[in-house]
Enzyme design. Structure first.
Site, PDB file in Angstrom:
ATOM      1  N   TYR A   1      63.193  31.914 -50.554  1.00 53.17           N
ATOM      2  CA  TYR A   1      64.369  32.796 -50.480  1.00 53.17           C
ATOM      3  C   TYR A   1      65.562  32.124 -51.159  1.00 53.17           C
ATOM      4  CZ  TYR A   1      67.515  35.949 -47.749  1.00 53.17           C
ATOM      5  OH  TYR A   1      68.443  36.866 -47.312  1.00 53.17           O
TER       6      TYR A   1
ATOM      7  N   GLU B   1      74.369  46.085 -49.769  1.00 53.37           N
ATOM      8  CA  GLU B   1      73.055  46.316 -50.389  1.00 53.37           C
ATOM      9  C   GLU B   1      72.223  47.207 -49.472  1.00 53.37           C
ATOM     10  OE1 GLU B   1      71.146  42.765 -51.879  1.00 53.37           O
ATOM     11  OE2 GLU B   1      69.866  43.939 -53.226  1.00 53.37           O
TER      12      GLU B   1
ATOM     13  N   HIS C   1      77.514  43.727 -45.621  1.00 48.79           N
ATOM     14  CA  HIS C   1      77.018  43.702 -47.006  1.00 48.79           C
ATOM     15  C   HIS C   1      76.549  45.113 -47.357  1.00 48.79           C
ATOM     16  CE1 HIS C   1      74.833  42.429 -50.514  1.00 48.79           C
ATOM     17  NE2 HIS C   1      73.665  42.178 -49.945  1.00 48.79           N
TER      18      HIS C   1
ATOM     19  N   HIS D   1      63.525  44.264 -53.912  1.00 46.14           N
ATOM     20  CA  HIS D   1      64.297  44.313 -55.156  1.00 46.14           C
ATOM     21  C   HIS D   1      63.422  44.906 -56.257  1.00 46.14           C
ATOM     22  CE1 HIS D   1      66.770  40.579 -53.648  1.00 46.14           C
ATOM     23  NE2 HIS D   1      67.110  41.681 -53.019  1.00 46.14           N
TER      24      HIS D   1
ATOM     25  N   ASP E   1      72.640  38.058 -45.303  1.00 53.47           N
ATOM     26  CA  ASP E   1      71.499  37.514 -46.050  1.00 53.47           C
ATOM     27  C   ASP E   1      71.379  35.988 -45.961  1.00 53.47           C
ATOM     28  OD1 ASP E   1      70.235  39.806 -47.155  1.00 53.47           O
ATOM     29  OD2 ASP E   1      71.778  39.959 -48.686  1.00 53.47           O
TER      30      ASP E   1
ATOM     31  N   ASP F   1      69.298  47.533 -48.303  1.00 49.66           N
ATOM     32  CA  ASP F   1      68.400  47.129 -47.211  1.00 49.66           C
ATOM     33  C   ASP F   1      69.148  46.926 -45.897  1.00 49.66           C
ATOM     34  OD1 ASP F   1      69.473  45.003 -48.670  1.00 49.66           O
ATOM     35  OD2 ASP F   1      67.895  43.608 -48.127  1.00 49.66           O
TER      36      ASP F   1
ATOM     37  N   HIS G   1      75.444  36.963 -51.223  1.00 52.19           N
ATOM     38  CA  HIS G   1      75.136  36.801 -52.626  1.00 52.19           C
ATOM     39  C   HIS G   1      75.704  37.913 -53.499  1.00 52.19           C
ATOM     40  CE1 HIS G   1      71.542  39.685 -52.851  1.00 52.19           C
ATOM     41  NE2 HIS G   1      72.036  39.812 -51.663  1.00 52.19           N
TER      42      HIS G   1
ATOM     43  N   HIS H   1      67.610  39.002 -42.294  1.00 45.60           N
ATOM     44  CA  HIS H   1      66.162  39.049 -42.559  1.00 45.60           C
ATOM     45  C   HIS H   1      65.484  37.913 -41.802  1.00 45.60           C
ATOM     46  CE1 HIS H   1      66.497  41.887 -45.909  1.00 45.60           C
ATOM     47  NE2 HIS H   1      67.403  41.108 -46.476  1.00 45.60           N
TER      48      HIS H   1
HETATM   49 FE1  FEO Z   1      71.514  41.410 -50.302  1.00 45.00          FE
HETATM   50 FE2  FEO Z   1      69.100  41.676 -47.889  1.00 45.00          FE
HETATM   51  O1  FEO Z   1      70.316  42.251 -49.176  1.00 45.00           O
END
Ligand code: FEO
Length: 406
Positions: A193, A81, A79, A23, A165, A83, A146, A226
């Site tokens: 986290y 995002e 998701h 991030h 996530d 990553d 999230h 992750h």
């Molecule tokens: Fe919300 Fe691992 O990205």
């Protein structure tokens, strides 16, 4: 390289050993991370999520070498995002027209990121895709866990939940599974986290856990996007999230400060001693927020029942690291935690009032007006600071919760 986590279910992600911040510079990843992508084979083959765009060619080349890109029938984007979606452009460049199953918000986000109008198949909770051979992907929307687009995918026939996530950790390991890694490291990363990413969404976490548990789905494996995969007692992380979402506290007090010429540091240390003297069972931790990892400091706030936050007065204000922490904590919306301000000052002494106001704005309950001390504290001032720490502990009262740690 592919790793099989259940029959015909493969981890095909990327371990990022060198990542130290994610991030931007918002979150420290001291133990690196992984971007977990999964490939599921029935009669049809589905790819669930991808990896950060930095690794897109490597990722798609591996898929080509290990499975053949032509064998993939559909992609699930839990998701948007980057990553997790970052390799979609490369994959879809080499496999144009591949269906992308995602929520309507994810389609908007993916279009916003990549400016491509891919073959989106918009899904809602309860929608499913039959892969054949007794396997079905069932989708569960998880808005704001999230991001607005977040979604869980459940694999019927293998009882695997892919929650993206949720339930993850930024933790690089060649050990793919939760039972193979150092448990202290694992739980430290899980708590960090949750504290730094999921705290603002705790009410939604609790609701979503209730909703998923009410579905009474068997869960053999939880495979987040992750870190390691939960195969040993997979619901342990779900139960832990439920506890963390219920405004988690331990018998723990944090003393957090920044200092210019050590005066506020010496007050902090005297106060920590005072808290420990008045409440011997309480774990007291002390952090200079300008020197400690910011995300670790936030994790300490997450764990603590109360904290003291100090800055000297400078230019009628407070030091930048303390101001930054206050801003971060405002966004994280901690609940049920008590706090107070302290600091040294020379002539004007606004820091306590400024910190107290920002703490109240962040939803913290102020124990009192705090403690301030002029110029460099002498022995009497340090004793007054220690006495303030004792009084602070007495105002918190005895710890009535269980003895526990994250
Ligand atoms: Fe919300 Fe691992 O990205």
């Amino acid at each position: 390289m592919k790793r099989e986590l259940a029959k015909d279910v493969f981890w095909v992600g990327k371990i990022d050993w060198e990542l130290k911040m994610i991030h931007g510079s918002e979150y420290s990843t001291d133990r690196g991370t992984s971007y977990n992508s999964y490939l599921v084979r029935g009669d049809k083959t589905a790819l669930i999520d991808t990896v950060w765009g930095r690794f897109d060619a490597e990722f798609v080349d591996n898929l080509e070498a290990e499975f053949g890109l032509s064998s993939i029938d559909l992609v699930v984007a839990n998701h948007g995002e980057t990553d997790h979606s970052g390799a979609l452009p490369e994959l879809l460049r080499r496999r144009p027209g591949l269906p992308v199953y995602c929520t309507s918000n994810a389609a908007k986000i993916l279009k916003g990121h990549y400016h491509e109008d891919w073959n989106f198949r918009i899904v809602k909770t309860g929608d499913s895709v039959d892969l054949g051979k007794g396997r079905r992907l069932v989708f569960v929307e998880a808005p704001m866990l999230h991001w607005p687009d977040s979604m869980f995918t459940y694999l019927e026939g293998a009882a695997i939940l892919f929650p993206n996530d949720a339930f993850g950790q930024h933790y690089a390991s060649e050990h793919l599974f939760n039972d193979l890694v150092d448990q202290g490291e694992l739980w430290q990363e899980c708590a960090k986290y949750y504290a730094n990413i999921l705290t603002p969404f705790s009410p939604l976490v609790a609701k979503k856990i209730d909703e998923v548990l009410a579905m009474k789905l068997p869960v053999e494996i939880i495979a987040p996007s992750h870190g390691v995969i939960w195969r040993k007692d997979p619901l342990q992380i779900v139960k832990r999230y439920a506890a963390w979402a219920a405004d988690w506290q331990e018998d723990r007090v944090a003393v957090i400060y920044d200092t210019m010429w050590d005066g506020t540091r010496r007050l902090a240390e005297a106060m920590a001693r005072g808290v420990a003297e008045a409440s011997p069972s309480t774990t007291v931790v002390v952090h200079n927020v300008a020197k400690s990892d910011k995300n670790d400091v936030i994790t300490e706030v997450f764990r603590s029942r109360a904290f003291l936050l100090g800055s000297p007065t400078v230019n009628r204000g407070i030091l930048n690291p303390v101001a930054g922490l206050l801003e971060e904590m405002r966004g994280l919306k901690f609940k049920g935690k008590k706090a107070a301000a302290f600091g040294c000052y020379g002539w004007s002494g606004e820091s306590n009032a400024l910190i107290s106001a920002r703490l109240a704005e962040g939803g913290f309950e102020l124990v009192d007006e705090g403690f301030k001390s002029p110029w460099e504290p002498d022995a009497a001032a340090l004793e007054a600071a220690a006495e303030y720490g004792r009084a602070f502990a007495r105002k918190l009262g005895p710890w009535k919760g269980e003895a526990r740690a994250v």
